[in-house]
Scaffold this motif. Sequence first.
Motif, PDB file in Angstrom:
ATOM      1  N   GLY A   1      -5.713  16.282  -4.513  1.00  8.74           N
ATOM      2  CA  GLY A   1      -6.563  17.194  -5.391  1.00  8.74           C
ATOM      3  C   GLY A   1      -7.809  17.798  -4.796  1.00  8.74           C
ATOM      4  N   PRO A   2      -8.307  18.601  -5.778  1.00  6.83           N
ATOM      5  CA  PRO A   2      -9.122  19.665  -5.394  1.00  6.83           C
ATOM      6  C   PRO A   2     -10.509  18.694  -4.788  1.00  6.83           C
ATOM      7  CG  PRO A   2      -9.011  19.603  -7.697  1.00  6.83           C
ATOM      8  CD  PRO A   2      -7.816  18.890  -7.378  1.00  6.83           C
ATOM      9  N   HIS A   3     -10.670  17.573  -5.259  1.00  5.35           N
ATOM     10  CA  HIS A   3     -12.031  16.886  -5.031  1.00  5.35           C
ATOM     11  C   HIS A   3     -12.066  16.211  -3.629  1.00  5.35           C
ATOM     12  CE1 HIS A   3     -13.968  17.745  -8.912  1.00  5.35           C
ATOM     13  NE2 HIS A   3     -12.862  17.608  -9.526  1.00  5.35           N
ATOM     14  N   CYS A   4     -10.788  15.853  -3.265  1.00  6.52           N
ATOM     15  CA  CYS A   4     -10.366  15.282  -1.944  1.00  6.52           C
ATOM     16  C   CYS A   4     -11.263  16.052  -0.596  1.00  6.52           C
ATOM     17  CB  CYS A   4      -9.228  15.120  -1.712  1.00  6.52           C
ATOM     18  SG  CYS A   4      -8.775  14.085  -0.075  1.00  6.52           S
ATOM     19  N   PRO A   5     -11.901  15.397   0.154  1.00  5.05           N
ATOM     20  CA  PRO A   5     -12.593  16.177   1.165  1.00  5.05           C
ATOM     21  C   PRO A   5     -11.507  16.453   2.122  1.00  5.05           C
ATOM     22  CG  PRO A   5     -13.889  14.141   0.737  1.00  5.05           C
ATOM     23  CD  PRO A   5     -12.497  14.022  -0.167  1.00  5.05           C
ATOM     24  N   GLU A   6     -11.343  17.676   2.746  1.00  2.89           N
ATOM     25  CA  GLU A   6     -10.630  18.039   3.761  1.00  2.89           C
ATOM     26  C   GLU A   6     -10.092  17.122   4.789  1.00  2.89           C
ATOM     27  OE1 GLU A   6      -9.470  22.023   6.358  1.00  2.89           O
ATOM     28  OE2 GLU A   6     -11.368  21.856   5.237  1.00  2.89           O
ATOM     29  N   THR A   7     -11.070  16.165   5.220  1.00  2.00           N
ATOM     30  CA  THR A   7     -10.782  15.242   6.141  1.00  2.00           C
ATOM     31  C   THR A   7      -9.937  14.109   5.808  1.00  2.00           C
ATOM     32  OG1 THR A   7     -12.940  14.405   5.826  1.00  2.00           O
ATOM     33  CG2 THR A   7     -12.952  16.041   7.604  1.00  2.00           C
ATOM     34  N   ASP A   8     -10.029  13.845   4.304  1.00  2.00           N
ATOM     35  CA  ASP A   8      -9.121  12.761   3.818  1.00  2.00           C
ATOM     36  C   ASP A   8      -7.759  13.295   3.070  1.00  2.00           C
ATOM     37  OD1 ASP A   8     -11.191  11.146   4.646  1.00  2.00           O
ATOM     38  OD2 ASP A   8     -12.209  11.278   2.399  1.00  2.00           O
ATOM     39  N   LEU A   9      -7.688  14.592   3.317  1.00  2.00           N
ATOM     40  CA  LEU A   9      -6.437  15.271   2.563  1.00  2.00           C
ATOM     41  C   LEU A   9      -5.007  14.434   3.204  1.00  2.00           C
ATOM     42  CD1 LEU A   9      -5.628  17.077   0.378  1.00  2.00           C
ATOM     43  CD2 LEU A   9      -5.166  18.903   2.013  1.00  2.00           C
ATOM     44  N   GLY A  10      -4.354  13.818   2.383  1.00  2.00           N
ATOM     45  CA  GLY A  10      -3.166  13.132   2.941  1.00  2.00           C
ATOM     46  C   GLY A  10      -3.172  12.073   3.530  1.00  2.00           C
ATOM     47  N   HIS A  11      -4.511  11.317   2.982  1.00  2.00           N
ATOM     48  CA  HIS A  11      -4.809  10.091   3.687  1.00  2.00           C
ATOM     49  C   HIS A  11      -5.158   9.024   2.351  1.00  2.00           C
ATOM     50  CE1 HIS A  11      -5.871   7.234   6.844  1.00  2.00           C
ATOM     51  NE2 HIS A  11      -7.035   6.899   6.349  1.00  2.00           N
TER      52      HIS A  11
END
Length: 305
Positions: free
Chosen positions: A66-76
């Motif tokens: 989702g859009p509020h997920c930090p890029e470093t956490d995307l897919g985690h």
Amino acid sequence: MDLQESFINSPDHHRIPLLSWAAETPSAVLVIAHGMAEHAARYQPLALWLNQQGVSVIAIQHRGHGPHCPETDLGHYADQKGWQKVVDDLQQVVVHARKQHPDLPLTLFGHSMGSFIAQAFTQQYGDEIDRLILCATNRIDKPKLRTSLALVRSIRALRGKRHHSRLIDKMTFGAFNKAFSPNRTSHDWLSRDTQQVDRYLRDPLCGFPCTAGLWSDFISGMLTINPRSWREDLPIHLLAGDRDPVGEMGRGFNRHVADLRGAGLLVASDSLFPGARHELVNETNVDEVWHHILDCLRTETDSGV
């Protein structure tokens, strides 16, 4: 019927985003758990249509999405206890939906990854919902899952929890797409509707690689699912496309239905849609699928026949 976004604070201080579409005079509420490498806003067309039929809809944004997920956490999911955290997040959203609509029947709808999160939720919190809909799901093939988990854990140990493995992607999404070669795109397996596939590919919040940690959490979580521990009177509806590689082109889906019935559960309906692929709510027969979902929500007396 306007989209509303809000947040719920989890015990570990994660802010759980949820999207809501309220019907003017609702007669039912649907909570949606979305799939892997996508996001809740993709269910807006279905939600708006259901609003017109008197159904209010709330959709969770899972951790790592989702859009509020930090890029470093995307897919985690999380560095620790990721699976339990996504299950508990869903439970908090269901509790929130109950508070918003205390007198309405509440149905949980899980698509793909969300269908397995929904099953784990049902195992732990099944008394909190009135009906369960599992979309684009599959059986729990324990021998295969254990083999996959061993590989994923070795990659995680070697490269770290947040490593994005090309090998895992090739074994999963890449393998799914091979069934539709020669391929037009890398995600032909999602739908026969080429516009929907192209829309998915253009969406920066879709199709991203997930981490070795997420895959380890996900597979480990699937292995904990045991339908024999669910409440036996919960009506369960299952639907999938018979050309969905996640459901083994219908074979795994049918096995899952048989396993649920064998566990003594109330399978109220099971439907395989001919020719349909993975994303049923975005397929070429979308009107048929949406009406089928509505029929599941409107069933006053569910039957296991």
